[in-house]
Design an enzyme around this catalytic site. Structure first.
Site, short mmCIF file in Angstrom:
data_model
loop_
_atom_site.label_atom_id
_atom_site.label_comp_id
_atom_site.label_asym_id
_atom_site.label_seq_id
_atom_site.Cartn_x
_atom_site.Cartn_y
_atom_site.Cartn_z
N CYS A 11 38.18 40.81 22.13
CA CYS A 11 38.36 41.52 20.86
C CYS A 11 37.00 41.67 20.19
CB CYS A 11 39.30 40.76 19.94
SG CYS A 11 40.98 40.57 20.57
N ARG B 293 35.22 46.25 23.53
CA ARG B 293 35.73 44.89 23.66
C ARG B 293 37.26 44.84 23.57
NH1 ARG B 293 31.65 41.09 22.82
NH2 ARG B 293 33.23 39.53 22.37
N TRP C 224 42.25 43.52 21.88
CA TRP C 224 42.72 43.56 23.27
C TRP C 224 43.85 42.54 23.34
CZ3 TRP C 224 41.47 40.23 27.80
CH2 TRP C 224 41.92 40.80 29.01
N ASN D 152 38.60 36.51 17.37
CA ASN D 152 38.35 36.80 18.78
C ASN D 152 38.45 35.49 19.54
OD1 ASN D 152 37.44 37.73 21.29
ND2 ASN D 152 35.30 37.51 20.72
N GLY D 153 39.36 35.42 20.50
CA GLY D 153 39.54 34.19 21.27
C GLY D 153 41.01 33.86 21.41
N THR E 62 32.89 41.70 38.96
CA THR E 62 31.65 42.32 39.41
C THR E 62 30.53 41.31 39.58
OG1 THR E 62 32.14 44.54 38.58
CG2 THR E 62 29.82 43.91 38.66
N SER E 63 30.44 40.33 38.70
CA SER E 63 29.38 39.32 38.80
C SER E 63 29.55 38.50 40.07
CB SER E 63 29.39 38.42 37.57
OG SER E 63 29.03 39.16 36.42
N SER F 103 27.05 36.14 34.85
CA SER F 103 27.92 36.80 33.87
C SER F 103 27.10 37.83 33.11
CB SER F 103 28.52 35.77 32.91
OG SER F 103 29.12 36.40 31.79
N GLN F 104 27.56 39.07 33.07
CA GLN F 104 26.86 40.11 32.34
C GLN F 104 26.77 39.75 30.86
OE1 GLN F 104 25.99 43.18 29.77
NE2 GLN F 104 28.15 42.66 29.90
N SER F 105 27.90 39.38 30.27
CA SER F 105 27.96 39.13 28.83
C SER F 105 27.45 37.75 28.47
CB SER F 105 29.41 39.27 28.34
OG SER F 105 30.23 38.26 28.91
N THR G 270 31.88 35.06 29.44
CA THR G 270 33.13 35.13 30.20
C THR G 270 33.83 33.77 30.15
OG1 THR G 270 32.00 36.68 31.66
CG2 THR G 270 34.12 35.80 32.41
N GLU H 172 33.04 45.73 45.59
CA GLU H 172 32.67 46.30 44.30
C GLU H 172 33.04 47.77 44.21
OE1 GLU H 172 31.02 46.68 40.45
OE2 GLU H 172 31.86 45.02 41.62
N LYS I 28 35.58 49.32 41.40
CA LYS I 28 35.27 50.40 40.47
C LYS I 28 36.36 51.46 40.47
CE LYS I 28 32.26 48.80 38.40
NZ LYS I 28 32.77 47.59 38.74
N GLU J 154 39.43 49.97 38.77
CA GLU J 154 39.26 49.76 37.32
C GLU J 154 39.45 51.04 36.52
OE1 GLU J 154 36.09 46.37 36.17
OE2 GLU J 154 35.30 47.96 37.43
N HIS K 237 43.14 42.05 61.97
CA HIS K 237 44.03 40.96 61.58
C HIS K 237 44.96 41.40 60.45
CE1 HIS K 237 41.83 38.17 64.14
NE2 HIS K 237 40.72 38.74 63.67
N LYS L 138 35.68 44.81 27.98
CA LYS L 138 34.37 44.54 28.56
C LYS L 138 34.12 43.05 28.76
CE LYS L 138 30.24 45.76 29.94
NZ LYS L 138 30.10 46.46 31.22
#
Length: 691
Positions: free
Chosen positions: A2, A33, A106, A133-134, A384-385, A429-431, A434, A562, A566, A569, A585, A686
């Site tokens: 959020c 977000r 979110w 947020n949380g 992604t990370s 982690s991008q942010s 996470t 990845e 994409k 997503e 298999h 995000k």
């Protein structure tokens, strides 16, 4: 997850329409977000409280107005102006002091609906309002307690317990005759009862023109904008310009991240866990929350204030605008030559005629010896990370000789997998916020491992709580689907591998080839971006498809994962990245003449194996799209029997950076052609700050 935002103007006249625009624009900057519902709170005109004697200074106050709406920010904007018109609220009314709060959501607890949107309220009179947020993990216990005390709940959120608990604390203090209870005392007492991760902003009609922010685990920062031109701007809060109630006109901003603040000011304070920031009378009071204090059950405790320094944001407004592009994802894909250059700037050293080419990572240099002595290196990430770390694992193993294992953060926590003191745990982690990765970091720290952070966000929780690390410096990424951060993460981890591997003679030629490849990588990415129209044409052919398989192996197993992620997503198409060695298999059963299959087959150690995979898929009439190195079209696809995407050949460990770009473009064009929102894909956000 959020986004929360607040704006307080002090000793400077601002019309209600201006205040609304600041709040709306703040939410627009944070919309990535979360975007399934939103809300704001501003003040009404002066009104009288019949329960307070007219002689009292508190008998006249601004009654908080709350607006909440399901949908994106623009839905909220329309709803607010519609409601304003119906109630004839004066948009031109001016306020010399005003505190407004805002939230974009979110959904985690309760469906997207006005009743579940924030601000959440304590009661019909909006005595206390909160944006959050949380996640509050003990909200059910708190809710049961508050229900027993006569509170009625309107929403399904975990957040609603917070303003109701604030009202309960305030009412109890007043019943006990504590008429001087402060806003910060109320909030500190509320915090004592909360468990989980949160960033909170409180607003109350009992404390007009005041705001309180606090956090534990979720990001929050304060922006300070002095409006007096003749002031000597200091850099710390103990400077009178910022901390004291000096009467100087100023604007104060609270935000989940810097995107919503940078257009107003670059002077910020990153709020630390456990800090309570009280904005009152133009001053900023910072308190440190201590759970132990106040548990004695007596009167509300008073806490000493602390001093903190401001920092300067190293970003520009242009970085968070779309510029000439239609979407953020499109912009961020095309920014990759520049973002990769920035990632490597000052870190690659070519050396002179007698000096070896090398890598300098300032954030790691003091810990390299410890890392080299590690029992193993553990990469920990999500989404992604995780894929970026997977792409870098082979080169790190090759150059360091240290076993490298991969952990999805949530799975590590579920299993309580072993982490040892002799391990080096690398958190990607991008942010830098996470939730699962943060929990895994706490777990690794408890077990004594050396913890390394790789993030895109200076001052993030992971950046602050790890022993050392590297910032990827990819620049602000706003599109929910990560693109440029992914390629910068791979490059940073390749440089980490070079740094850990050292300058041994046995791998010198390999190291120098990789460093040369890194220097030339932005040009190769610029070259592959010329496939944009070709990927758009391919997207047109795939627009009606329901599923897509992507086969890769070696360095490009991560590319398969990845690329499929994409497409999944943003284009909302089922897609699956598959290790090509596992084809027989199970996955081979899916192959027919209709299912589109991407096979990645560059000239590397796995090339001949991938040629075999292509032959087996062709034998079963598979509908193939083959990505190969330039000049290899006839080798991988004789007689033009399949669609070929030719990309520049680079060092094998850097090939995933080049190979992912056409798949990013494919996902982008598929999404646009199918009419979906490419920057705000369904059900996603995000920064995943909840578990």
């Amino acid at each position: 997850m959020c986004g929360i935002f607040a704006y307080l103007n002090y000793n400077v006249n601002r019309e209600r329409s201006y205040i609304l625009q600041v709040l709306f624009n703040g939410l627009r900057r944070l919309e990535y977000r979360g975007y399934d519902s939103a809300g704001i709170s501003i003040d009404d005109s002066f009104s009288s409280d019949p329960n307070i004697p007219p002689s009292s200074s508190s008998s006249h106050f601004h009654h908080p107005l709350v607006f909440r709406q399901e949908g994106n920010i623009e839905s909220l904007v329309k709803s607010v102006y519609h409601e304003v018109a119906e109630t004839e609220l004066n948009l031109e009314e001016s306020f010399s002091v005003h505190a407004g709060i805002a939230h974009t959501r979110w959904a985690t607890h309760g469906e997207p609906a006005p009743r579940n949107s924030h601000p959440q309220s304590s009661d019909p009179g909006n005595e206390f309002l909160v944006v959050h947020n949380g996640v509050i993990t003990n909200y059910e216990v708190l809710k049961q307690t508050l229900v027993r005390h006569g509170f009625t709940f309107e929403s399904e959120t975990d957040t609603e317990v917070i303003p109701k608990l604030a009202k309960y604390v305030f009412d109890q203090a007043n019943k006990e005759g504590d008429q001087t209870v402060t806003f910060s005392q109320v909030v500190l007492e509320v915090m004592r009862h909360l468990e989980g991760a949160y960033a909170l902003i409180f607003k109350s009609k009992h404390y007009p023109n005041e705001l309180i922010a606090c956090k534990r685990g979720s990001p929050l920062l304060l922006g300070v904008k002095e409006l007096s031109e003749d002031l000597n701007h200091g850099s710390a809060f103990h400077d009178d310009n910022f901390l004291s109630k000096n009467g100087h006109p100023k604007e104060l901003f609270l935000s989940s991240d810097a995107n919503a603040v940078v257009e107003h000011t670059k002077k910020v304070l990153v709020i630390e866990d456990g800090e309570v920031v009280h904005l009152k009378d133009g001053g900023v009071l910072i308190l440190k929350f201590d759970r132990e204090k106040g548990d004695h059950g007596g009167a509300l405790s008073r806490v000493a204030s602390i001093q903190r320094a401001l920092s300067i944001l190293e970003m520009e407004v242009e970085q968070i605008n779309k510029g000439k592009y239609e979407h953020y994802m499109q912009k961020e894909i095309h920014e990759q030559p520049a973002s990769l250059t920035t990632t490597m700037r000052g870190r690659l050293i070519r050396g002179g005629s007698c000096k070896a080419k090398t890598v300098l990572l300032g954030g790691l240099k003091d810990h390299l010896k410890t890392i080299r002595r590690s029992r193993r290196i553990v990469f920990i990430g999500c989404g992604t990370s995780y894929n970026a770390a997977l792409a870098a694992r082979p080169i790190l193993e090759e150059l360091s000789g240290i076993p490298v294992t991969m952990e999805i953060a949530s799975d590590l926590l579920d299993r309580q997998g072993p982490i040892y003191r002799e391990d080096t745990a690398v958190f990607v982690s991008q942010s830098g916020e996470t939730a699962d990765t943060l929990q895994a970091l706490e777990y690794a720290l408890e077990n004594g491992a050396l913890c390394v952070g790789i993030t895109n966000t200076v001052g993030s929780i992971i950046a602050r709580n790890t022993h050392c690390g590297v910032h990827i410096n990819a620049g602000c990424e706003i599109g929910v689907a990560s693109t440029k951060a992914y390629t910068s993460q791979i490059v940073v981890m390749a440089m980490v591998a070079l740094a850990i591997g050292g300058d041994t003679m046995s791998n010198q030629a390999r190291r120098e080839a990789i460093i040369d490849g890194l220097f030339d990588l932005p040009n190769k990415v610029r070259e592959v971006l010329k496939l944009d129209e070709e990927m758009k044409d391919l997207a047109k052919q795939l627009i009606a498809e329901q599923s897509l398989l992507v086969f890769g192996r070696g360095y490009n197993y991560a590319t398969a994962l990845e690329g499929a992620l994409k497409v999944k997503e943003v284009a909302l198409m089922h897609s699956e990245g598959i290790l090509a060695g596992e084809m027989k298999h199970g996955p081979l059963a899916l192959v027919d003449e209709n299912l589109p299959i991407v096979v990645i087959a560059n000239r590397d150690a796995c090339f001949s194996k991938q040629q075999s995979v292509i032959q087996q898929l062709r034998a079963r009439k598979g509908r193939l799209i083959v990505m190969c190195s330039k000049g290899d079209a006839d080798s991988v696809c004789p007689s033009g029997s399949c669609r070929v995407i030719e990309v520049p050949q680079v060092e094998d460990c850097l090939q995933p950076v080049v190979n992912i770009v056409p798949l990013q473009l494919l996902a982008y064009h598929l999404t646009v052609l199918r009419g979906f929102n490419v920057d705000q894909p369904r059900n996603l956000a995000k920064s995943v700050t909840t578990q």
